[in-house]
Design an enzyme around this catalytic site. Structure first.
Site, mmCIF file in Angstrom:
data_model
loop_
_atom_site.group_PDB
_atom_site.id
_atom_site.type_symbol
_atom_site.label_atom_id
_atom_site.label_comp_id
_atom_site.label_asym_id
_atom_site.label_seq_id
_atom_site.Cartn_x
_atom_site.Cartn_y
_atom_site.Cartn_z
ATOM 1 N N THR A 119 -4.166 10.238 13.350
ATOM 2 C CA THR A 119 -4.697 9.654 12.120
ATOM 3 C C THR A 119 -3.627 8.890 11.351
ATOM 4 O O THR A 119 -2.438 9.241 11.411
ATOM 5 C CB THR A 119 -5.242 10.785 11.212
ATOM 6 O OG1 THR A 119 -5.514 10.242 9.910
ATOM 7 C CG2 THR A 119 -4.249 11.914 11.033
ATOM 8 N N TYR A 143 -3.925 18.219 6.432
ATOM 9 C CA TYR A 143 -4.654 17.550 7.512
ATOM 10 C C TYR A 143 -3.706 16.646 8.299
ATOM 11 O O TYR A 143 -3.590 16.748 9.531
ATOM 12 C CB TYR A 143 -5.828 16.747 6.920
ATOM 13 C CG TYR A 143 -6.476 15.819 7.913
ATOM 14 C CD1 TYR A 143 -7.220 16.319 8.975
ATOM 15 C CD2 TYR A 143 -6.330 14.432 7.807
ATOM 16 C CE1 TYR A 143 -7.804 15.464 9.900
ATOM 17 C CE2 TYR A 143 -6.907 13.577 8.717
ATOM 18 C CZ TYR A 143 -7.644 14.092 9.762
ATOM 19 O OH TYR A 143 -8.215 13.242 10.678
HETATM 20 C C1 UD1 Z 1 -9.559 8.315 5.826
HETATM 21 C C2 UD1 Z 1 -9.352 9.466 6.772
HETATM 22 C C3 UD1 Z 1 -7.893 9.785 6.909
HETATM 23 C C4 UD1 Z 1 -7.110 8.542 7.314
HETATM 24 C C5 UD1 Z 1 -7.397 7.408 6.364
HETATM 25 C C6 UD1 Z 1 -6.749 6.152 6.886
HETATM 26 C C7 UD1 Z 1 -10.946 11.298 7.024
HETATM 27 C C8 UD1 Z 1 -11.571 12.465 6.376
HETATM 28 N N1 UD1 Z 1 -10.058 10.638 6.287
HETATM 29 O O1 UD1 Z 1 -9.155 8.739 4.520
HETATM 30 O O2 UD1 Z 1 -7.722 10.753 7.910
HETATM 31 O O3 UD1 Z 1 -5.733 8.819 7.250
HETATM 32 O O4 UD1 Z 1 -8.809 7.209 6.279
HETATM 33 O O5 UD1 Z 1 -6.666 5.170 5.893
HETATM 34 O O6 UD1 Z 1 -11.254 10.940 8.128
HETATM 35 N N2 UD1 Z 1 -13.437 6.353 -2.316
HETATM 36 C C9 UD1 Z 1 -14.162 6.189 -3.494
HETATM 37 N N3 UD1 Z 1 -15.294 6.954 -3.656
HETATM 38 C C10 UD1 Z 1 -15.735 7.840 -2.720
HETATM 39 C C11 UD1 Z 1 -14.986 7.987 -1.520
HETATM 40 C C12 UD1 Z 1 -13.833 7.239 -1.358
HETATM 41 O O7 UD1 Z 1 -13.803 5.393 -4.363
HETATM 42 O O8 UD1 Z 1 -16.760 8.507 -2.935
HETATM 43 C C13 UD1 Z 1 -12.253 5.502 -2.100
HETATM 44 C C14 UD1 Z 1 -10.959 6.281 -1.917
HETATM 45 O O9 UD1 Z 1 -10.335 6.513 -3.140
HETATM 46 C C15 UD1 Z 1 -10.176 5.309 -1.000
HETATM 47 C C16 UD1 Z 1 -11.270 4.641 -0.152
HETATM 48 O O10 UD1 Z 1 -12.468 4.804 -0.901
HETATM 49 O O11 UD1 Z 1 -9.552 4.290 -1.755
HETATM 50 C C17 UD1 Z 1 -11.455 5.291 1.220
HETATM 51 O O12 UD1 Z 1 -11.570 6.712 1.045
HETATM 52 P P1 UD1 Z 1 -12.153 7.650 2.217
HETATM 53 O O13 UD1 Z 1 -13.357 7.000 2.813
HETATM 54 O O14 UD1 Z 1 -12.324 9.003 1.641
HETATM 55 O O15 UD1 Z 1 -11.023 7.614 3.345
HETATM 56 P P2 UD1 Z 1 -9.458 7.901 3.209
HETATM 57 O O16 UD1 Z 1 -9.156 8.786 2.082
HETATM 58 O O17 UD1 Z 1 -8.766 6.564 3.265
#
Ligand code: UD1
Length: 334
Positions: A119, A143
Site C-alpha cells: 500500500t 495498517y
Molecule cells: C487509501 C487506502 C490507503 C492508501 C491510500 C493511498 C484503504 C482503507 N486506504 O487511503 O491504504 O495508502 O489510499 O493514497 O484502503 N475523504 C473525505 N470524506 C470521506 C472519505 C474520505 O473527504 O468520507 C477524503 C480523505 O480525507 C482523503 C481522500 O478523501 O483526502 C481519500 O480518502 P480515502 O478514500 O479514505 O483513502 P485514503 O485515506 O487516501
C-alpha cells in the site's frame, strides 16, 4: 499462462475478486482461501473457494499439498486505517503474523512466486506530493506498518530461499467491474468514492469533506485514484513477470496524477445527475494533503498498460455497482 494453480488469499474481497475473475478469463486454475470475514462467496466467479484463514498452518499446508501451486497472490488483510489505530494488535496479527505463517508454509512447500498487496500507506506523509519506490518509507498508522513488515519479510526471504516476489504498493483503488457482475461490497466502508456512491443511492444521508484548507488546488485532499480493473491486471502482469524469471521487486501502482475530493464529488453529482448532500468538516487525523504515485517502473518491468485511466469510467462503474447492490443485496449483506 501455464497449467499450474494460483492460490489467491482474500479472493472474495474487493480487489481479490476482480483479480480472480480476470484469472478465470485468462484460463488460469485458481484456488481461493478466504475466511469470508469481509469478503462474499457471491463475489467469487471462478475457481475453488476454501473457507479459512491464512493463519491456520494446517489448512494452508493442506491446500498447498493438494494443489499444484506455483504462485500465491496474497490479498487477505484488514484494511481500515482508523481501526488499525484503535486496535493495532488486530492488524499486526492478521496482516503481519498470519502472513508470516503463510510465507512459512509457502517456503516449506516450494512455492516459487509470491505477489503481495502492499500500500501507499508505507510512505506515510512524504515531503513531496509524489512518491516513487525509493521515497523513504515512514508509515504513520499500524495498517501501513503491518504491510511494510511483510515487505521486509519478503525481502529477507528472497535472499534466503528461491521464492521470488512482487510487492505492489496500491494507491487509491476505486471503481468496479464495468459489466457490474462484482464490485465493492465492504460493510461500513470509509473510502471516499464508495461512501459518496452510498449517499447517491440513498444508503447514507451525507458525505463529509475532511478538510477544505489543504495547500492543494481547491483546498481538499488530492489522491491518485486507480480503477480496480487496472489494478487487478497488474497482478496478472506480475505473474507473467515472475514466471518468466523476473527478479523480486517492489512497485507502485497508480496513474501518476490526482483528483481532489471536490473533483471526485463533482464527478459523482454530474454522472448521477443529482446533487449530493455534502458537509464540510475539519481535517481527518493522519491524512496527507496530496499523495500521487510515480509509477513508471510497473509499466516497464511488468509491461502494465492501464486501460481505465478515466475519472468518468471510475465513477460510473462505482455508481452502477452501488445501484445494483441497493436493489439486489442478496449475497452481499453482513
Ligand atoms: C487509501 C487506502 C490507503 C492508501 C491510500 C493511498 C484503504 C482503507 N486506504 O487511503 O491504504 O495508502 O489510499 O493514497 O484502503 N475523504 C473525505 N470524506 C470521506 C472519505 C474520505 O473527504 O468520507 C477524503 C480523505 O480525507 C482523503 C481522500 O478523501 O483526502 C481519500 O480518502 P480515502 O478514500 O479514505 O483513502 P485514503 O485515506 O487516501
Amino acid at each position: 499462462m501455464g497449467n499450474k494453480t494460483i492460490l489467491v488469499t482474500g479472493g472474495a474481497g474487493y480487489i481479490g475478486s476482480h483479480t480472480v475473475r480476470q484469472l478465470g478469463e485468462a484460463g488460469e486454475n485458481v484456488v481461493i482461501l478466504d475466511n469470508l470475514s469481509t469478503g462474499f462467496e457471491a463475489s467469487v466467479l471462478h475457481g475453488k473457494l476454501v473457507q479459512g484463514d491464512t493463519g491456520d498452518s494446517a489448512l494452508v499446508s493442506k491446500v498447498l499439498s493438494e494443489n499444484d501451486i506455483d504462485t500465491v497472490i496474497h490479498f487477505a488483510a484488514h484494511t481500515v486505517v482508523p481501526e488499525s489505530v484503535t486496535n493495532p494488535l488486530k492488524y499486526y496479527w492478521n496482516n503481519t503474523c498470519s502472513t508470516r505463517n503463510l510465507l512459512e508454509q509457502c517456503d516449506k512447500h516450494g512455492v516459487k512466486n509470491f505477489i503481495f498487496s502492499s500500500t501507499a500507506a508505507v510512505y506515510g506523509m512524504p515531503n513531496s506530493e509524489f512518491a516513487r519506490e525509493d521515497t523513504p518509507t515512514a508509515p504513520i498508522n499500524p495498517y501501513g506498518s503491518s504491510k511494510l513488515m511483510t515487505e521486509m519479510m519478503l525481502k529477507d526471504l528472497s535472499h534466503a530461499s528461491d521464492m521470488k516476489h512482487v510487492a505492489l504498493r496500491y494507491f487509491n483503488v476505486a471503481g468496479c467491474d464495468p459489466q457490474t457482475r462484482i464490485g465493492q461490497s465492504t460493510p461500513n466502508a470509509t473510502l471516499l468514492l464508495k461512501v459518496a456512491c452510498e449517499v447517491a443511492v440513498g444508503k447514507r444521508d451525507a458525505i463529509y469533506i475532511f478538510g477544505t484548507d489543504y495547500p492543494t488546488k481547491d483546498g481538499t485532499g488530492v489522491r491518485d485514484y486507480i480503477h480496480v480493473e487496472d489494478l487487478a491486471d497488474a497482478h496478472l502482469r506480475a505473474i507473467d513477470y515472475l514466471r518468466d524469471g523476473g527478479e523480486s521487486t517492489t512497485l507502485n501502482v497508480g496513474y501518476g496524477h490526482g483528483y481532489s475530493v471536490r473533483e471526485m464529488l463533482d464527478a459523482v453529482e454530474r454522472i448521477d445527475g443529482k446533487p449530493l448532500n455534502i458537509i464540510e468538516k475539519e481535517r481527518r487525523a493522519g491524512d496527507p494533503p496530496s499523495l500521487i504515485s510515480i509509477a513508471e517502473a510497473v509499466k516497464t518491468k511488468l509491461k502494465w498498460t492501464p486501460k481505465y485511466d478515466d475519472l468518468d469510467v471510475i465513477v460510473k462503474t462505482a455508481l452502477d455497482w452501488e445501484y445494483k447492490l441497493r436493489d439486489n443485496p442478496d449475497g452481499f449483506t453482513k
